[in-house]
Design an enzyme around this catalytic site. Structure first.
Site, PDB file in Angstrom:
ATOM      1  N   LYS A  99     -11.986  50.192 -35.109  1.00  0.00           N
ATOM      2  CA  LYS A  99     -13.243  50.779 -35.594  1.00  0.00           C
ATOM      3  C   LYS A  99     -13.945  49.863 -36.593  1.00  0.00           C
ATOM      4  O   LYS A  99     -15.171  49.941 -36.771  1.00  0.00           O
ATOM      5  CB  LYS A  99     -12.991  52.149 -36.207  1.00  0.00           C
ATOM      6  CG  LYS A  99     -12.082  52.156 -37.431  1.00  0.00           C
ATOM      7  CD  LYS A  99     -11.818  53.581 -37.896  1.00  0.00           C
ATOM      8  CE  LYS A  99     -10.905  53.618 -39.114  1.00  0.00           C
ATOM      9  NZ  LYS A  99     -10.597  55.007 -39.530  1.00  0.00           N
ATOM     10  N   ASP A 175     -12.457  26.261  -8.989  1.00  0.00           N
ATOM     11  CA  ASP A 175     -13.549  27.089  -8.493  1.00  0.00           C
ATOM     12  C   ASP A 175     -14.568  27.332  -9.598  1.00  0.00           C
ATOM     13  O   ASP A 175     -14.236  27.317 -10.793  1.00  0.00           O
ATOM     14  CB  ASP A 175     -13.021  28.463  -8.044  1.00  0.00           C
ATOM     15  CG  ASP A 175     -12.502  28.473  -6.616  1.00  0.00           C
ATOM     16  OD1 ASP A 175     -12.864  27.566  -5.835  1.00  0.00           O
ATOM     17  OD2 ASP A 175     -11.736  29.399  -6.281  1.00  0.00           O
TER      18      ASP A 175
END
Length: 414
Positions: A99, A175
């Site tokens: 938080k 890739d």
């Protein structure tokens, strides 16, 4: 220490860093302290977060302007007991920055793991030495290139690109991170076809190249896809870690049925780390945590190219990836984006020999194609290791590259 120490950069408009630090330590552990009965304090003491360092920083006018208020800046350190969380990254990150990340004015700079906690993380399966052993290259930086323009192209196009890059002396071809499963170049077909090409190049030219294939798909399909890739003969798995999560990387790295190196791509990480005022620091995110979770390679923006990190940050990432640690093998640093041969002396000077030099346009954009681009980089690497200025090298491919992209390293001495 048996738990974890979190280091934060905080900004406080009440100008009381000690109070803010204590509020964070309590808020992320037991919630409150002074109003608790003494007996309950004794019971909860072992769970309480402890502030162990508060350091005020100089006022920064740009920060005040950005936040539209005058703040006091500081570095604080809080120790969180191991009793409070399970030994996994989701629990650790939620404990130390859950938080708190919503504050918008706090940056998580570092996490220091106790030895007891480190035992729960795999680290790289191969590491730098293991990758070098696969390639039998031990005395120079590795050279990596990228498939370009593969979307909408077929296997024949992939094979041609791969062959040219391998003939050019590239050690690893990866890739593009945006190449996903598709009808034209499906995962296993890319791997099988790629291995045929690379074996042919090895038999003809004697140069070994590894292919890093992009592991994609839904999260719960990843292990099955990875195992299919391994069965098809995959050399390395490229993985967009931050699209999935660090814990997913760890799960892949720990699986004995996925016995190949993992290359971590930084896609999406900028959403966490780009701000100087809040988020998670790049060295922690792209360095320490990737290494602990099992990445053999970490790609990150270089200080020189088109998507540059500040040099201090890039070097800090590399430090976390490569510093000695009894619990973990070392990961390869892969400074990336906008790299051309003229940057090679900078890269070697700043990152040393244990680095992967990663290029896309700097290889494919060469007038002699990817073969010429690869050869230009290899010539630049060889010259740099001999401490020879690039403009003095008698190599037509390197000369052409320097004419196109320049030679910013003209005066660099190693």
């Amino acid at each position: 220490m048996s738990g974890i120490i979190a280091t934060y950069l905080i900004h406080d408009d009440s100008h009381n860093l000690e109070k803010k630090a204590e509020q964070i330590a309590l808020g992320l552990t037991i919630g409150s302290w002074t109003h608790l009965p003494h007996l309950l304090q004794e019971q909860l003491k072992q769970h309480k977060g402890n502030v162990i360092h508060v350091e005020e920083l100089a006022e920064h006018e740009h920060t005040n302007s950005y936040l539209r208020k005058k703040v006091k800046r500081g570095i604080i350190k809080i120790e969180y007991p191991l009793l409070n969380f399970s030994p996994d990254l989701p629990a650790i990150l939620t404990t130390t920055f859950g938080k708190l990340s919503l504050d918008g004015e706090v940056k998580l700079i570092d996490l220091t793991f106790s030895d007891e906690l480190k035992k729960h993380f795999p680290g790289p399966k191969f590491g730098i030495d293991g990758i070098r052993n696969l390639l039998q290259v031990h005395d120079r930086p590795l050279l990596m290139s990228i498939f370009k323009g593969m979307i909408g192209r077929n296997i024949g196009y992939l094979k041609t690109q791969l062959r040219d890059q391998a003939i050019g002396g590239v050690d690893i071809v990866k890739d593009d991170e945006i190449l996903f499963e598709n009808a034209l170049t499906p995962l296993t077909k890319r791997i099988v076809s790629g291995k045929e090409v690379l074996q042919s190049v090895y038999e003809t030219y004697g140069h070994k190249t590894l292919y890093a294939v992009n592991l994609t798909g839904r999260t719960f399909d990843l292990k099955e896809n990875a195992k299919r890739a391994v069965q098809a003969g995959a050399d390395i798995l490229l993985f967009n870690v931050f699209s999935y999560g660090l814990d997913v990387l760890q799960s892949l790295a720990e699986d004995d049925e996925i016995p190949v190196p993992i290359m971590a791509h930084p896609a999406v990480s900028g959403a966490y780390s780009a701000s100087k005022l809040y988020g998670v620091s790049s060295p922690l995110l792209l360095g320490k945590l990737l290494r602990y979770a099992g990445a053999d390679f970490s790609l990150f923006p270089s200080p020189y190219g088109s998507v540059a990190l500040e040099k201090e940050e890039a070097l800090a990432i590399s430090k976390y990836l490569t510093e000695d640690d009894a619990f973990f093998k070392k990961s390869f640093s892969v400074p990336s984006a906008g790299i051309h041969p003229g940057f090679v002396p900078f890269i070697v000077r700043d990152f040393g020999k244990d680095v992967v030099i990663n290029a896309g346009g700097g290889i494919h954009g060469h007038p002699n194609g990817a073969q010429g681009g690869g050869k230009a980089f290899r010539a630049a690497i060889d010259a740099t290791l001999q401490n020879k200025p690039l403009h003095e090298v008698d190599d037509i491919n390197l000369h052409s590259a320097l004419q196109i992209w320049g030679n910013p390293s003209h005066e660099v001495k190693l």
